[in-house]
Design an enzyme around this catalytic site. Structure first.
Site, mmCIF file in Angstrom:
data_model
loop_
_atom_site.group_PDB
_atom_site.id
_atom_site.type_symbol
_atom_site.label_atom_id
_atom_site.label_comp_id
_atom_site.label_asym_id
_atom_site.label_seq_id
_atom_site.Cartn_x
_atom_site.Cartn_y
_atom_site.Cartn_z
ATOM 1 N N ASP A 151 28.769 85.714 15.870
ATOM 2 C CA ASP A 151 29.817 84.548 16.154
ATOM 3 C C ASP A 151 30.855 85.249 16.919
ATOM 4 O O ASP A 151 31.602 84.668 17.930
ATOM 5 C CB ASP A 151 30.132 83.898 14.924
ATOM 6 N N HIS A 179 28.605 81.046 8.585
ATOM 7 C CA HIS A 179 27.572 81.076 9.706
ATOM 8 C C HIS A 179 26.727 80.039 10.132
ATOM 9 O O HIS A 179 25.732 80.051 9.659
ATOM 10 C CB HIS A 179 26.862 82.433 9.728
#
Ligand code: NAD
Ligand code: LMR
Length: 333
Positions: A151, A179
């Site tokens: 990310d 996530h």
């Protein structure tokens, strides 16, 4: 002397991640474990003239025990990836059991190793790992990490595509939360160098792209899996920071999904989230793992606090699902 293990080493992430670890000067021994083809991958990598000694193991003949014994760091990318139309949570039914069984092996054969969980859904598989380690009396909050570095990598890349920054990796853009989808919360207001002058539409589009970047790859691969090469890069970046810190280097901070209680600063973040036990946030790393959790929630903009509110409820459900899988498993039908 550092022994690194990849569990799931023959897979889409496992192979390139093993290649990068084979090239790392921080690794002297590399053990590859998988239910298929790990001896083949190990034989192939073993011809590379870097210093790490590579071995491959299958479950037969005590393979898991041999692979894990003496490990300093165990990275887990074992499990199935998404196909188009699936959420990460749709992987739970298969991957939860895989992670539980592998971490049971860690508790038995490598209870002091750093444990890095890549297998999805990370929001739930990390709580599974922690509950298994707790059950065996070997849980150390400083040594269990959910790998959310992809990310961060995406936030650097996608932001640079908008601003024109020549070297995307020069950005420092915290991405906190979890996530998956809207549990992923990029804090563009804290970007270094500053990201100024985006219209609301461009800012919203950039945030959505970071949150749902995984879907882009899943769709482009048309049923043949999800991100593997960018994940191997991201996973390696995180493992190297762990190993650099373990070797005594200072100043290492990585975003990662951790069990907050038991790490200095963790209780403050837990209370800022309204009581979540797990959260991805910048974490300082030392020779024994996590040494301090940073609270960025107090620095987020009002707009980002709105995104975080959505993330908290998704995370709470994901965390409970993972914990319950170990502490209150559904009775067999
Ligand atoms: P893959 O199917 O290509 O590889 C998975 C490997 O795991 C296979 O080689 C398989 O044989 C192995 N495996 C299955 N059960 C096992 C067990 N019990 N023990 C050891 N190995 C076992 O999948 P992939 O593309 O490498 O993705 C792996 C996982 O990583 C997926 O769950 C995916 O969603 C996740 N992922 C996470 C991130 C992240 O940011 N954390 C990013 C990308 C993918
Ligand atoms: C990713 O973010 O690329 C991974 O979590 C894989 C996925 O399912 O999208």
């Amino acid at each position: 002397m550092v022994k690194a293990v990849v569990a799931g080493a023959a897979g889409g992430i496992g192979q390139p991640l093993s290649l990068l670890l084979k090239l790392s000067p921080y690794v002297s021994e590399l053990a590859l474990y998988d239910v298929v083809n790990s001896p083949g991958v190990a034989a192939d990598l073993s011809h590379i003239s870097s210093r790490a000694k590579v071995t491959g193991y299958l479950p037969a003949e005590d393979g898991l025990k041999l692979a894990f014994t003496g490990a300093d760091v165990i990275v887990i990318p074992a499990g199935i990836p998404r196909k188009p139309g699936m959420t990460r949570d749709d992987l739970f039914n298969i991957n939860a059991g895989i992670v539980r069984d592998l971490v049971t092996g860690i508790a038995q054969y490598a209870p002091t190793a750093f444990v890095l969980v890549i297998s999805n859904p990370v929001n739930s598989t990390v709580p599974i790992a922690v509950e298994v380690l707790k059950k065996h009396g070997v849980f150390n909050p400083a040594k269990v990490f959910g790998v959310t570095t992809l990310d961060i990598v995406r936030s650097e890349t996608f932001t640079a595509q908008i601003t024109g920054q020549a070297d995307p990796s020069s950005y420092r853009i915290p991405v906190i939360g979890g996530h998956s989808g809207d549990t992923i919360v990029p804090l563009l207001s804290l970007a270094q160098p500053k990201v100024d002058g985006l219209t609301d539409d461009v800012r919203d589009g950039l945030i959505k792209r970071i949150q749902f970047g995984g879907d882009e790859v899943v769709q482009a691969k048309e049923g043949k899996g999800s991100a593997t090469l960018s994940m191997a890069y991201a996973g390696f970046r995180f493992v190297e920071s762990i190993l650099k810190a373990a070797s005594g280097q200072s100043g290492l901070v990585e975003n990662t999904y951790v069990y907050l209680s038991g790490i200095p600063g963790g209780e403050e973040v837990k209370s800022a989230t309204g009581g979540l036990d797990y959260f991805s946030t910048p974490v300082e790393l030392g020779p024994q793992g996590a040494t301090k959790v940073h609270n960025l929630i107090s620095k987020a903009s009002d707009y980002e606090l709105g995104l975080l509110k959505v993330a908290y409820s998704g995370l709470a459900a994901n965390i409970k699902k993972g914990v319950d899988f170990i502490v209150a498993p559904a009775p067999a039908k």
